[in-house]
Design an enzyme around this catalytic site. Structure first.
Site, PDB file in Angstrom:
ATOM      1  N   HIS A  23      -6.801 -41.084  48.268  1.00 48.79           N
ATOM      2  CA  HIS A  23      -7.857 -40.855  47.280  1.00 48.79           C
ATOM      3  C   HIS A  23      -7.333 -40.224  45.994  1.00 48.79           C
ATOM      4  O   HIS A  23      -7.753 -40.587  44.897  1.00 48.79           O
ATOM      5  CB  HIS A  23      -8.945 -39.970  47.893  1.00 48.79           C
ATOM      6  CG  HIS A  23     -10.107 -39.733  46.987  1.00 48.79           C
ATOM      7  ND1 HIS A  23     -11.038 -40.708  46.693  1.00 48.79           N
ATOM      8  CD2 HIS A  23     -10.484 -38.638  46.286  1.00 48.79           C
ATOM      9  CE1 HIS A  23     -11.942 -40.219  45.866  1.00 48.79           C
ATOM     10  NE2 HIS A  23     -11.627 -38.957  45.609  1.00 48.79           N
ATOM     11  N   ASP A  46      -7.757 -45.336  50.312  1.00 43.24           N
ATOM     12  CA  ASP A  46      -8.848 -44.418  49.976  1.00 43.24           C
ATOM     13  C   ASP A  46     -10.026 -44.688  50.903  1.00 43.24           C
ATOM     14  O   ASP A  46     -10.490 -45.831  51.009  1.00 43.24           O
ATOM     15  CB  ASP A  46      -9.270 -44.612  48.508  1.00 43.24           C
ATOM     16  CG  ASP A  46     -10.343 -43.626  48.073  1.00 43.24           C
ATOM     17  OD1 ASP A  46     -10.647 -42.686  48.831  1.00 43.24           O
ATOM     18  OD2 ASP A  46     -10.877 -43.795  46.963  1.00 43.24           O
ATOM     19  N   ASP A  69     -12.599 -40.541  40.904  1.00 44.88           N
ATOM     20  CA  ASP A  69     -13.563 -39.745  41.651  1.00 44.88           C
ATOM     21  C   ASP A  69     -14.779 -39.462  40.743  1.00 44.88           C
ATOM     22  O   ASP A  69     -15.238 -40.356  40.044  1.00 44.88           O
ATOM     23  CB  ASP A  69     -12.889 -38.465  42.177  1.00 44.88           C
ATOM     24  CG  ASP A  69     -13.731 -37.687  43.172  1.00 44.88           C
ATOM     25  OD1 ASP A  69     -13.800 -38.106  44.340  1.00 44.88           O
ATOM     26  OD2 ASP A  69     -14.316 -36.665  42.788  1.00 44.88           O
TER      27      ASP A  69
END
Length: 295
Positions: free
Chosen positions: A273, A245, A116
């Protein structure tokens, strides 16, 4: 800037059995930066994104502390880190904090794991100090300007007034995005409480709202990182990539594989994710097997 002794007092929302690590703090430009440091060996720097904190890496730390000196950091405004007055919670500021922590701890031979927003933040530091980095473990992330249609919609929607209401007043990032994007398992309430803990008020949730806006606003910062990536391209890289994701898919994975020719890719089938919650055992096994082949 100086590292202070660990502080034993912790908020009740941190489950001691799940996160049994000693707290360390560093003072960096007025921010009080929390990190945990466990194990021995070459440094493994673990960087989180939105809306998580070093708690995200608890199983990775437990699994790899026998081989690495695991250092998991909370960005200011997240976890147990406290931001300096006037801190705006931008990725560029977070990257500066990570860069200063690396210098303060004098880390060398670093293996860095990112996912991320940890990707742009970590690679900003790595491109400024390539000589300190030995290898990379790359989860679902990016480190270049990204402006496809879905990215633009996400950034403008959640980074704008509607996102402000949802994130600040409905805790949308924790209760909806995090809760629904692990995929392989449902997060237990005590785990959810550990993610809710740092964000009890609308004001405390502001750092979560900055990130979506910055996907587009930080394009110059992302372009600067992109220009520096070739200096790291000869390092070995392990990609641990989920199949479920919604934010990062095959195009981003292929781009990382091109940036790092000496890569090994492990697909995390069915993971969403938040891969550290979805498939920690697979990640630990992948890192162990990959790192054994490097020596």
């Amino acid at each position: 800037m100086s590292a202070s002794a660990a502080i034993p007092d912790r908020p009740a929302w941190i489950p001691a059995d799940l996160y049994p690590f000693e707290d360390s703090y560093a003072e960096i430009d007025g921010s009080r930066v929390h990190y945990v440091e466990e194990g021995s060996g070459p440094p493994l720097l673990l960087l989180h994104g939105n809306p998580t904190w070093s708690f995200l890496y608890r199983e990775i730390i437990k699994g790899l502390a026998g081989s690495y000196r695991c250092i998991a950091v909370d960005h200011p405004g997240f976890g147990l880190s406290r931001a300096a007055p006037g801190y705006a919670f931008t990725p560029a500021e977070h990257a500066h904090v990570i860069e200063q922590l690396i210098l303060q701890l004098d880390l060398n031979g670093i293996t860095m794991m990112v996912q991320d927003w940890g990707g742009p933040i970590g690679f900003a530091a790595a491109t400024r100090h390539p000589e300190r980095f030995a290898a990379f473990v790359i989860g679902n992330t990016w480190a270049w300007p990204k402006a496809d249609l879905s990215t633009q919609l996400f950034s403008r929607l959640l980074g704008g007034p509607l996102g402000s209401y949802l994130i600040l007043h409905r805790n949308f990032f924790i209760e909806n995005i995090l809760a629904n994007n692990v995929k392989l398992r449902k997060l237990p309430e005590e785990v959810m409480d550990a993610y809710r803990g740092p964000f009890p008020t609308a004001e405390s949730r502001r750092p979560m709202h900055v990130f979506p806006r910055e996907i587009l606003t930080s394009r110059p910062f992302l372009a600067e990182i992109e220009r520096g990536l070739p200096a790291l391209g000869e390092r070995p890289a392990l990609l641990v990539w989920p199949t479920k994701d919604i934010a990062f898919g095959e195009p981003e994975r292929r781009r990382w594989e091109e940036i790092f020719p000496h890569h090994h890719t492990v697909i995390l089938e069915g993971a969403g994710h938040y891969i550290q919650e979805a498939a920690p055992e697979k990640i630990v096994t992948a890192v162990r097997e990959w790192s054994a082949g490097l020596h």
